[in-house]
Every structure is written in structure tokens, then in C-alpha cells.
Design a protein around this motif. Structure first.
Motif, mmCIF file in Angstrom:
data_model
loop_
_atom_site.group_PDB
_atom_site.id
_atom_site.type_symbol
_atom_site.label_atom_id
_atom_site.label_comp_id
_atom_site.label_asym_id
_atom_site.label_seq_id
_atom_site.Cartn_x
_atom_site.Cartn_y
_atom_site.Cartn_z
ATOM 1 N N MET A 1 42.044 60.795 50.320
ATOM 2 C CA MET A 1 41.760 62.151 49.865
ATOM 3 C C MET A 1 42.275 62.409 48.450
ATOM 4 S SD MET A 1 39.774 63.501 52.016
ATOM 5 C CE MET A 1 39.096 61.827 52.078
ATOM 6 N N ALA A 2 43.298 61.691 48.042
ATOM 7 C CA ALA A 2 43.726 61.772 46.636
ATOM 8 C C ALA A 2 42.624 61.223 45.739
ATOM 9 C CB ALA A 2 45.027 60.998 46.429
ATOM 10 N N ALA A 3 42.004 60.122 46.162
ATOM 11 C CA ALA A 3 40.900 59.552 45.398
ATOM 12 C C ALA A 3 39.693 60.479 45.408
ATOM 13 C CB ALA A 3 40.526 58.188 45.976
ATOM 14 N N ALA A 4 39.440 61.132 46.550
ATOM 15 C CA ALA A 4 38.331 62.084 46.632
ATOM 16 C C ALA A 4 38.553 63.270 45.705
ATOM 17 C CB ALA A 4 38.159 62.563 48.070
ATOM 18 N N GLN A 5 39.794 63.730 45.641
ATOM 19 C CA GLN A 5 40.125 64.850 44.755
ATOM 20 C C GLN A 5 39.854 64.474 43.297
ATOM 21 O OE1 GLN A 5 41.141 67.882 45.712
ATOM 22 N NE2 GLN A 5 41.594 68.753 43.705
ATOM 23 N N GLU A 6 40.297 63.304 42.908
ATOM 24 C CA GLU A 6 40.113 62.859 41.522
ATOM 25 C C GLU A 6 38.628 62.710 41.181
ATOM 26 O OE1 GLU A 6 41.483 59.165 38.550
ATOM 27 O OE2 GLU A 6 42.194 59.257 40.631
ATOM 28 N N ALA A 7 37.878 62.067 42.076
ATOM 29 C CA ALA A 7 36.463 61.857 41.819
ATOM 30 C C ALA A 7 35.694 63.166 41.832
ATOM 31 C CB ALA A 7 35.882 60.905 42.870
ATOM 32 N N GLY A 8 36.069 64.060 42.749
ATOM 33 C CA GLY A 8 35.385 65.355 42.814
ATOM 34 C C GLY A 8 35.637 66.212 41.593
ATOM 35 N N GLU A 9 36.870 66.232 41.129
ATOM 36 C CA GLU A 9 37.191 67.020 39.944
ATOM 37 C C GLU A 9 36.453 66.481 38.730
ATOM 38 O OE1 GLU A 9 41.443 66.871 39.765
ATOM 39 O OE2 GLU A 9 41.682 68.706 40.961
ATOM 40 N N ALA A 10 36.277 65.162 38.648
ATOM 41 C CA ALA A 10 35.541 64.563 37.526
ATOM 42 C C ALA A 10 34.083 65.031 37.542
ATOM 43 C CB ALA A 10 35.616 63.057 37.588
ATOM 44 N N LEU A 11 33.490 65.149 38.753
ATOM 45 C CA LEU A 11 32.119 65.627 38.862
ATOM 46 C C LEU A 11 32.012 67.080 38.433
ATOM 47 C CD1 LEU A 11 30.728 64.165 42.212
ATOM 48 C CD2 LEU A 11 29.874 63.735 39.915
ATOM 49 N N ILE A 12 32.949 67.881 38.854
ATOM 50 C CA ILE A 12 32.916 69.304 38.530
ATOM 51 C C ILE A 12 33.059 69.536 37.035
ATOM 52 C CG2 ILE A 12 34.117 71.504 38.831
ATOM 53 C CD1 ILE A 12 34.844 70.503 41.680
ATOM 54 N N ARG A 13 33.945 68.754 36.411
ATOM 55 C CA ARG A 13 34.141 68.887 34.977
ATOM 56 C C ARG A 13 32.875 68.512 34.205
ATOM 57 N NH1 ARG A 13 39.288 66.518 36.092
ATOM 58 N NH2 ARG A 13 38.512 64.480 35.448
ATOM 59 N N THR B 1 39.908 71.278 46.937
ATOM 60 C CA THR B 1 41.183 71.044 47.633
ATOM 61 C C THR B 1 41.029 69.876 48.611
ATOM 62 O OG1 THR B 1 40.580 72.736 49.274
ATOM 63 C CG2 THR B 1 41.945 73.440 47.411
ATOM 64 N N ALA B 2 40.382 68.812 48.154
ATOM 65 C CA ALA B 2 40.128 67.665 49.022
ATOM 66 C C ALA B 2 41.393 66.946 49.441
ATOM 67 C CB ALA B 2 39.176 66.688 48.328
ATOM 68 N N ASP B 3 42.494 67.149 48.711
ATOM 69 C CA ASP B 3 43.750 66.486 49.051
ATOM 70 C C ASP B 3 44.737 67.429 49.735
ATOM 71 O OD1 ASP B 3 44.244 68.085 46.864
ATOM 72 O OD2 ASP B 3 45.306 66.549 45.707
ATOM 73 N N SER B 4 44.233 68.537 50.290
ATOM 74 C CA SER B 4 45.115 69.484 50.971
ATOM 75 C C SER B 4 45.571 68.922 52.321
ATOM 76 C CB SER B 4 44.393 70.814 51.190
ATOM 77 O OG SER B 4 43.341 70.652 52.130
ATOM 78 N N PRO B 5 46.671 69.433 52.867
ATOM 79 C CA PRO B 5 47.156 68.940 54.163
ATOM 80 C C PRO B 5 46.126 69.076 55.282
ATOM 81 C CG PRO B 5 48.843 70.247 53.074
ATOM 82 C CD PRO B 5 47.604 70.406 52.259
ATOM 83 N N GLU B 6 45.337 70.145 55.251
ATOM 84 C CA GLU B 6 44.344 70.359 56.306
ATOM 85 C C GLU B 6 43.224 69.332 56.241
ATOM 86 O OE1 GLU B 6 46.474 74.115 55.370
ATOM 87 O OE2 GLU B 6 45.357 72.666 54.160
ATOM 88 N N VAL B 7 42.789 69.015 55.032
ATOM 89 C CA VAL B 7 41.739 67.998 54.886
ATOM 90 C C VAL B 7 42.270 66.637 55.324
ATOM 91 C CG1 VAL B 7 40.199 66.829 53.266
ATOM 92 C CG2 VAL B 7 40.620 69.289 53.018
#
Length: 404
Positions: free
Chosen positions: A392-404, A215-221
Motif C-alpha cells: 500500500m505504500a507503493a500504491a500510494q506513491e504510484a497513485g499520487e504520481a498519477l494524480i499529479r 489514502t491508499a496507505d491508511s491503516p484501514e486500507v
């Protein structure tokens, strides 16, 4: 390492004894185990300490044998993975929460039959996955706030900031005196557990939800990143120190230009602030939270001596052993029923007051891996190269790619 870990269940296999065998009862436990630890002082001192504990353990379990394997901290996960896949793994190993979660997710660990009375709730949460305990807590650390009494006096600040709003209010006061109210670290090599995640937790969020989704692109982050960026924009922190990874001795911290830090262990600042260190509470925004790790002993699934291993983890996390370990090594106790005897008013005693505010993050196996995707985007936002939302949108995309 992740690819190698996929074979761990087969390596441990059905030959491993039932974790409940003998139940660790005194007098019934027999067999030899190896315990892998890492130096908390130097190797000679560590070996001497553990030999004393082995003597105590074997006096309770005379048919058991324990050998201590002191290994270097560097590349410890890779070394342990290699040992597991090669059939030379120890029976018990020391791990911190993110390591524990990684190895547990690959079937390398067994749940513990642990006596939990007296152990802090957040220490058990840090060493548990899906309601089962995998690590026997032996030590804790906590990162509270710490202020420089000399800089406070120069700034005319009598009470340390306690909230995000107070950081900004006092930032203006400190700036007038040529000082920085605090510090932020936003390098690509930053350990986000201490430098960034606490701001996210204080904003009421997390980088992972309870199901383990990123949830790297969440409002809290985004709010946490925006707070760090605002401090840089206003000149309330040193931008060069924030992004250059400058050692304390050469940074604004070492020059005595920073009033308070909320991302460093007070022990780390002894060399630059000495007796001027003043321990203060962690910051509060929507919540008061800070990072603290939990060191624990885990039992490897491949161990053929599960009864001895289970007896050991109960022994090592007992009140007597925890007190001996943490007093000797200078860590905090994961047990509420252990008084380490810190001198009143000492750095250790003041730091211990905030143990219940510590958090090590959600129990996800890929927590450490995604930091490499998030850290560069935090830096981009702090430098103003991207908005917090874009970063954080970019972090979300890059993080999800790593997890996959």
C-alpha cells in the motif's frame, strides 16, 4: 481524455442558456434536445422503451422535442469527450458516479434544479459534488452477499457469515469439507469498486479522504488488504481464482466449491447456482457497507436548450418514469417511494433490502484512474510478494504520481 476535457468550459461557453430558464414549468418549455443512453437490454428494445417515455414527456411539454441516441458501452467516455470537444455532444447523457465526477471536474456539466423528494439519500450523495446535484438518479444496483445453498449444506453451515471474524471461523469449517468459504479477486484488471473497496469501507476507511486526497496507505486500507491475504494464506479462498481472473463457469464458483460471495451481483450467478442462490447481508467489520452504483442523467454545459434538458432530468427521475425503467430493465429503484413489485422472496426483492448500505466511493474525479496504480499492489500483497504495508505504500506513491 483528461487533456481534451480541459477545453470543455470554453466549448460549453457563455452561449449556454441559464439552467434556470423557464424552470422547467409545464407549457413554457420549448426546444429540441438529444439524450445519450446506453443499452440496458438490446438497442431495439431500448429504443422502443425510450420512445414510450418521449411520448409521455412531450404530452406534458408539447413544444419540446427529444431524440434518443443509443450508443455502445465500450469507450463511452472517450466518445463523449470527442463529441464535446467537436461540438456534437448531446444535451443530456447517462453517467455513473465516477464518470459524473470526472466530467464535472472539467466544467462539462451544470448543476440540476432537481425535485428530490422521494429520492434515496445515498443516491443523491452519489450524484452530487460539493453539495450540488449533477445527476438525476434513474436506477441503482447493489452487491449484497449471496450464498450457494448446495455448498452451505455440504459444509454444514446453516447461517451465512455476517462479519470478517465469522468468515474466518466458518472458513475453517468449509475447508474441512474441501470447500472455500468465499472468494477474493485481486487481478490487475479488477474493478476495485466491487472487489476491494468494500473491504476498505467495512474497515471504516476509504481510499480517498473527504478532501479528495489519496489514502491508499491508511491503516484501514492496509487492514482490508491484510484480511484478503489472510484468507489466501489460510486456504479459505482459492488463490488461483483470486489472481487469474477465471470466469465463473470455470472457477471454484462454477464447480460449486464456494459457500458465499460478497463481491458479485446475485444476478451474475444465476447461470452457475440457479435457484440455489441465497441473498444474505453484506459483510460487517467496523461498518456494514457494500458497493452499489447509481445511474443518472446529467445535463451538458454546452447544451443550448437548458430549459428542456432540466425538464427532462426531472421527468426521467420522477417516480412514474423510474418505476417504468427499473421494472423493464430489472434494476433497483433510487427512489424510496417507488415499489417495483418484486415477488416476495425473489432475488430482486431480497437484494433491494440492502440498498441503503450501498456506497459508490468519494466524489473525486480521478477515482477510476488510480485503480490502475492500486490493483497491482493489492495483487502483490494477496500473493505474498509484499507485505500489506509495503504494497500500500507503493500504491500510494504510484497513485499520487498519477494524480499529479
Amino acid at each position: 481524455m483528461a487533456a481534451a476535457l480541459l477545453s470543455l468550459a470554453a466549448c460549453g461557453g457563455s452561449e449556454a442558456a441559464d439552467p434556470g430558464t423557464n424552470g422547467g414549468d409545464e407549457g413554457e418549455v420549448q426546444g429540441a434536445i438529444s439524450v445519450r443512453v446506453y443499452p440496458l437490454k438490446d438497442e431495439a428494445e431500448d429504443r422502443a422503451f425510450w420512445e414510450e417515455q418521449i411520448e409521455r414527456f412531450t404530452s406534458e411539454y408539447p413544444e419540446a422535442e427529444v431524440s434518443i441516441d443509443v450508443q455502445p458501452w465500450a469507450d463511452r467516455e472517450t466518445a463523449l469527450t470527442t463529441a464535446i470537444t467537436g461540438g456534437t455532444a448531446p444535451d443530456v447523457a447517462y453517467m455513473i458516479p465516477d464518470e459524473l465526477r470526472l466530467f464535472q471536474s472539467q466544467g462539462a456539466l451544470v448543476p440540476l434544479e432537481l425535485e428530490t423528494d422521494g429520492i434515496r439519500e445515498n443516491a443523491l450523495e452519489a450524484t452530487s459534488v460539493d453539495g450540488e446535484i449533477y445527476g438525476a438518479p434513474v436506477l441503482m444496483s447493489v452487491v449484497p452477499g449471496v450464498c450457494d445453498a448446495q455448498a452451505m449444506e455440504k459444509a454444514g453451515i446453516e447461517t451465512a457469515p455476517a462479519t470478517w471474524d465469522e468468515v474466518k471461523e466458518m472458513g475453517a469449517i468449509a475447508k474441512e469439507q474441501g470447500l472455500y468459504i468465499t472468494e477474493v479477486i485481486a487481478t490487475n484488471a479488477a474493478t476495485l469498486n466491487t472487489t476491494f473497496y468494500p473491504f476498505v469501507w467495512q474497515a471504516g476507511g476509504n481510499v480517498f479522504d473527504e478532501e479528495g486526497n489519496l489514502t491508499a496507505d491508511s491503516p484501514e486500507v492496509i487492514e482490508a488488504v491484510a484480511f484478503m491475504r489472510e484468507l489466501v494464506e489460510l486456504g479459505y479462498v482459492n488463490e488461483n481464482d483470486a489472481t487469474a481472473g477465471t470466469p465463473n463457469e470455470q472457477s471454484s464458483i462454477g464447480k460449486r466449491e464456494v459457500v458465499c460471495s460478497f463481491i458479485q451481483d446475485p444476478v451474475n450467478l444465476e447461470g452457475v447456482w440457479g435457484d440455489d442462490r441465497v441473498v444474505v447481508p453484506p459483510l460487517t467489520h467496523k461498518e456494514q457497507r457494500t458497493y452499489g452504483t447509481v445511474g443518472s442523467h446529467v445535463v451538458l454545459k454546452g447544451s443550448a436548450e437548458q430549459d428542456v434538458a432540466q425538464a427532462w432530468v426531472n421527468f426521467v427521475s420522477s417516480a412514474e418514469t423510474v418505476k417504468a425503467l427499473d421494472t423493464w430493465a430489472g434494476y433497483q429503484s433510487p427512489r424510496e417511494d417507488v415499489d417495483l413489485g418484486w415477488e416476495e422472496g425473489s432475488i430482486q426483492a431480497e437484494t433491494a433490502k440492502y440498498l441503503d448500505a450501498t456506497f459508490s466511493g468519494e466524489a473525486v474525479p480521478y477515482g477510476r484512474a488510480v485503480q490502475s496504480a492500486i490493483a497491482p499492489q493489492v495483487q502483490a500483497a494477496v500473493l505474498g510478494q509484499a507485505t500489506p504495508e509495503e504494497a500500500m505504500a507503493a500504491a500510494q506513491e504510484a497513485g499520487e504520481a498519477l494524480i499529479r
